[in-house]
Write a protein that holds these residues in place. Structure first.
Motif, PDB file in Angstrom:
ATOM      1  N   PRO A  35       0.840  -1.190   0.000  1.00 53.27           N
ATOM      2  CA  PRO A  35       0.000   0.000   0.000  1.00 53.27           C
ATOM      3  C   PRO A  35       0.887   1.257   0.000  1.00 53.27           C
ATOM      4  CG  PRO A  35      -0.664  -1.540   1.730  1.00 53.27           C
ATOM      5  CD  PRO A  35       0.673  -1.974   1.230  1.00 53.27           C
ATOM      6  N   VAL A  36       0.533   2.222  -0.846  1.00 53.91           N
ATOM      7  CA  VAL A  36       1.314   3.454  -1.008  1.00 53.91           C
ATOM      8  C   VAL A  36       0.349   4.635  -0.941  1.00 53.91           C
ATOM      9  CG1 VAL A  36       2.854   4.729  -2.558  1.00 53.91           C
ATOM     10  CG2 VAL A  36       2.918   2.228  -2.536  1.00 53.91           C
ATOM     11  N   ARG A  37       0.753   5.686  -0.223  1.00 56.47           N
ATOM     12  CA  ARG A  37      -0.077   6.895  -0.172  1.00 56.47           C
ATOM     13  C   ARG A  37       0.803   8.139  -0.180  1.00 56.47           C
ATOM     14  NH1 ARG A  37      -2.400   7.066   6.072  1.00 56.47           N
ATOM     15  NH2 ARG A  37      -0.434   7.699   7.036  1.00 56.47           N
ATOM     16  N   ASP A  38       0.156   9.261  -0.457  1.00 54.09           N
ATOM     17  CA  ASP A  38       0.809  10.575  -0.451  1.00 54.09           C
ATOM     18  C   ASP A  38       0.668  11.147   0.951  1.00 54.09           C
ATOM     19  OD1 ASP A  38       1.445  13.302  -0.714  1.00 54.09           O
ATOM     20  OD2 ASP A  38       0.498  13.461  -2.671  1.00 54.09           O
ATOM     21  N   SER A  39       1.764  11.564   1.559  1.00 54.04           N
ATOM     22  CA  SER A  39       1.717  12.085   2.924  1.00 54.04           C
ATOM     23  C   SER A  39       0.875  13.358   3.042  1.00 54.04           C
ATOM     24  CB  SER A  39       3.129  12.343   3.451  1.00 54.04           C
ATOM     25  OG  SER A  39       3.753  13.374   2.711  1.00 54.04           O
ATOM     26  N   PRO A  42      -3.271  11.863   3.581  1.00 51.54           N
ATOM     27  CA  PRO A  42      -3.315  10.534   4.185  1.00 51.54           C
ATOM     28  C   PRO A  42      -4.718   9.924   4.278  1.00 51.54           C
ATOM     29  CG  PRO A  42      -2.890  12.188   5.852  1.00 51.54           C
ATOM     30  CD  PRO A  42      -2.825  12.883   4.523  1.00 51.54           C
ATOM     31  N   ALA A  43      -5.753  10.735   4.210  1.00 55.40           N
ATOM     32  CA  ALA A  43      -7.108  10.196   4.276  1.00 55.40           C
ATOM     33  C   ALA A  43      -7.596   9.684   2.928  1.00 55.40           C
ATOM     34  CB  ALA A  43      -8.061  11.265   4.813  1.00 55.40           C
ATOM     35  N   SER A  44      -6.896  10.021   1.858  1.00 57.31           N
ATOM     36  CA  SER A  44      -7.272   9.545   0.527  1.00 57.31           C
ATOM     37  C   SER A  44      -6.958   8.062   0.403  1.00 57.31           C
ATOM     38  CB  SER A  44      -6.508  10.313  -0.554  1.00 57.31           C
ATOM     39  OG  SER A  44      -6.877  11.665  -0.540  1.00 57.31           O
ATOM     40  N   PRO A  45      -7.686   7.368  -0.461  1.00 58.49           N
ATOM     41  CA  PRO A  45      -7.403   5.942  -0.640  1.00 58.49           C
ATOM     42  C   PRO A  45      -5.978   5.725  -1.157  1.00 58.49           C
ATOM     43  CG  PRO A  45      -9.478   6.540  -1.688  1.00 58.49           C
ATOM     44  CD  PRO A  45      -8.805   7.819  -1.276  1.00 58.49           C
ATOM     45  N   PRO A  46      -5.279   4.757  -0.596  1.00 63.20           N
ATOM     46  CA  PRO A  46      -3.919   4.483  -1.071  1.00 63.20           C
ATOM     47  C   PRO A  46      -3.948   3.736  -2.405  1.00 63.20           C
ATOM     48  CG  PRO A  46      -4.527   2.904   0.595  1.00 63.20           C
ATOM     49  CD  PRO A  46      -5.659   3.899   0.516  1.00 63.20           C
ATOM     50  N   VAL A  47      -2.836   3.746  -3.064  1.00 65.91           N
ATOM     51  CA  VAL A  47      -2.635   2.924  -4.252  1.00 65.91           C
ATOM     52  C   VAL A  47      -2.082   1.595  -3.758  1.00 65.91           C
ATOM     53  CG1 VAL A  47      -1.316   2.694  -6.393  1.00 65.91           C
ATOM     54  CG2 VAL A  47      -2.175   4.939  -5.685  1.00 65.91           C
ATOM     55  N   ILE A  48      -2.652   0.497  -4.233  1.00 66.14           N
ATOM     56  CA  ILE A  48      -2.191  -0.823  -3.825  1.00 66.14           C
ATOM     57  C   ILE A  48      -1.403  -1.418  -4.986  1.00 66.14           C
ATOM     58  CG2 ILE A  48      -2.848  -3.099  -2.973  1.00 66.14           C
ATOM     59  CD1 ILE A  48      -3.662  -0.782  -1.111  1.00 66.14           C
TER      60      ILE A  48
END
Length: 68
Positions: A35-39, A42-48
């Motif tokens: 799982p990857v997200r933009d700091s 952080p509440a946005s859905p992550p990219v898996i």
């Protein structure tokens, strides 16, 4: 299939630069996926990403940094 990330422990990627608001964060401990997200969001859905895709992504960054 999206893993349950409710208790995910996020860490900033060692390849992120630019301070607290310019980072990629990843969550460890999810077999076969990263799982990857933009700091900044952080509440946005992550990219898996599949584990293989993550390895390719990191390898590409390493190659790009070696050219810089």
């Amino acid at each position: 299939m999206t893993p349950d990330l409710g208790t995910a422990s996020w860490r900033k990627s060692s390849y992120s630069v630019g301070g607290d608001n310019n980072c990629v964060e990843v969550a460890d401990g999810y077999p076969g996926v990263v799982p990857v997200r933009d700091s900044k969001t952080p509440a946005s859905p992550p990219v898996i990403l599949s584990a293989a895709s993550w390895v390719g992504f990191v390898d590409g960054i390493k190659r790009g940094m070696a050219r810089a």
